[in-house]
Design a protein around this motif. Structure first.
Motif, short mmCIF file in Angstrom:
data_model
loop_
_atom_site.label_atom_id
_atom_site.label_comp_id
_atom_site.label_asym_id
_atom_site.label_seq_id
_atom_site.Cartn_x
_atom_site.Cartn_y
_atom_site.Cartn_z
N TYR A 1 16.82 6.79 -40.00
CA TYR A 1 15.45 6.67 -39.82
C TYR A 1 14.86 5.61 -40.35
N GLU A 2 15.53 4.89 -41.62
CA GLU A 2 14.87 3.60 -42.18
C GLU A 2 15.21 2.68 -41.30
N ALA A 3 16.29 2.63 -40.56
CA ALA A 3 16.74 1.59 -39.70
C ALA A 3 16.12 1.74 -38.14
N SER A 4 15.25 2.91 -37.88
CA SER A 4 14.78 3.07 -36.83
C SER A 4 13.27 2.42 -36.66
N ASP A 5 12.60 2.51 -35.44
CA ASP A 5 11.49 1.84 -35.41
C ASP A 5 10.21 2.86 -35.83
N LYS A 6 10.69 3.85 -36.54
CA LYS A 6 9.65 4.92 -36.90
C LYS A 6 8.60 5.27 -36.16
N SER A 7 8.87 5.45 -34.71
CA SER A 7 8.06 5.78 -33.67
C SER A 7 7.70 7.27 -33.79
N MET A 8 8.40 8.00 -34.37
CA MET A 8 8.14 9.57 -34.62
C MET A 8 8.27 9.87 -36.04
N ASP A 9 7.88 10.98 -36.55
CA ASP A 9 8.02 11.32 -38.08
C ASP A 9 9.29 11.52 -38.37
N TYR A 10 9.49 11.58 -39.60
CA TYR A 10 10.84 11.86 -40.11
C TYR A 10 11.41 13.31 -39.65
N ASP A 11 10.58 14.17 -39.93
CA ASP A 11 11.20 15.42 -39.52
C ASP A 11 11.50 15.69 -37.92
N ASP A 12 10.80 15.29 -37.02
CA ASP A 12 11.14 15.33 -35.50
C ASP A 12 12.29 14.32 -35.37
N PHE A 13 12.44 13.00 -35.96
CA PHE A 13 13.53 12.32 -36.03
C PHE A 13 14.85 12.83 -36.35
N LYS A 14 14.62 13.61 -37.48
CA LYS A 14 15.80 14.19 -38.19
C LYS A 14 16.41 15.54 -37.02
N ALA A 15 15.55 16.02 -36.60
CA ALA A 15 16.00 17.26 -35.74
C ALA A 15 16.70 16.74 -34.56
N LYS A 16 16.24 15.39 -33.92
CA LYS A 16 16.72 14.94 -32.62
C LYS A 16 18.08 14.14 -33.09
N TYR A 17 18.27 13.43 -34.24
CA TYR A 17 19.34 13.05 -34.77
C TYR A 17 20.61 13.89 -34.95
N GLU A 18 20.12 15.04 -35.65
CA GLU A 18 21.16 16.19 -35.76
C GLU A 18 21.75 16.70 -34.58
N ALA A 19 20.60 17.08 -33.67
CA ALA A 19 21.31 17.46 -32.23
C ALA A 19 21.99 16.56 -31.48
N ASP A 20 21.64 15.10 -31.44
CA ASP A 20 22.27 14.20 -30.84
C ASP A 20 23.74 13.96 -31.52
N ALA A 21 23.98 14.32 -33.08
CA ALA A 21 25.13 14.17 -33.58
C ALA A 21 26.04 15.50 -33.16
N VAL A 22 25.55 16.43 -32.93
CA VAL A 22 26.16 17.58 -32.61
C VAL A 22 26.71 17.66 -31.22
N ALA A 23 25.84 17.00 -30.19
CA ALA A 23 25.97 16.74 -28.97
C ALA A 23 27.32 15.86 -28.83
N MET A 24 27.43 14.63 -29.58
CA MET A 24 28.47 13.93 -29.65
C MET A 24 29.75 14.34 -29.96
#
Length: 85
Positions: free
Chosen positions: A54-77
């Motif tokens: 999140y800190e390295a991102s453009d912070k275009s979404m709030d952290y909670d939404d970013f975290k949920a997407k990040y974790e979903a993407d990680a599980v999918a990968m």
């Protein structure tokens, strides 16, 4: 004896102080050394990877939404890389 380590260290020293003073300093130094080597907490928070991303991102979404997407993407990968029997 209890003070064998201090006696051995004193015998190996230059004997510039009397044994009683040497022993007191030796024991104080030993205690200080043990205290300095106490464990340090190096635990990593569960969501550290998401926070770093999140800190390295453009912070275009709030952290909670970013975290949920990040974790979903990680599980999918990870799931996509598992071999199918």
């Amino acid at each position: 004896p209890y003070d064998a380590a201090a006696k051995l260290a004193y015998e190996a020293s230059d004997k510039s102080m009397n044994y009683a003073d040497f022993k007191a300093k030796y024991e104080a130094d030993a205690v200080a050394m043990v205290i300095s080597k106490q464990p340090v907490d190096v635990s990593i928070p569960y969501d550290a990877a998401a926070k770093l991303a999140y800190e390295a991102s453009d912070k275009s979404m709030d952290y909670d939404d970013f975290k949920a997407k990040y974790e979903a993407d990680a599980v999918a990968m990870v799931t996509s890389k598992q071999t199918k029997d």
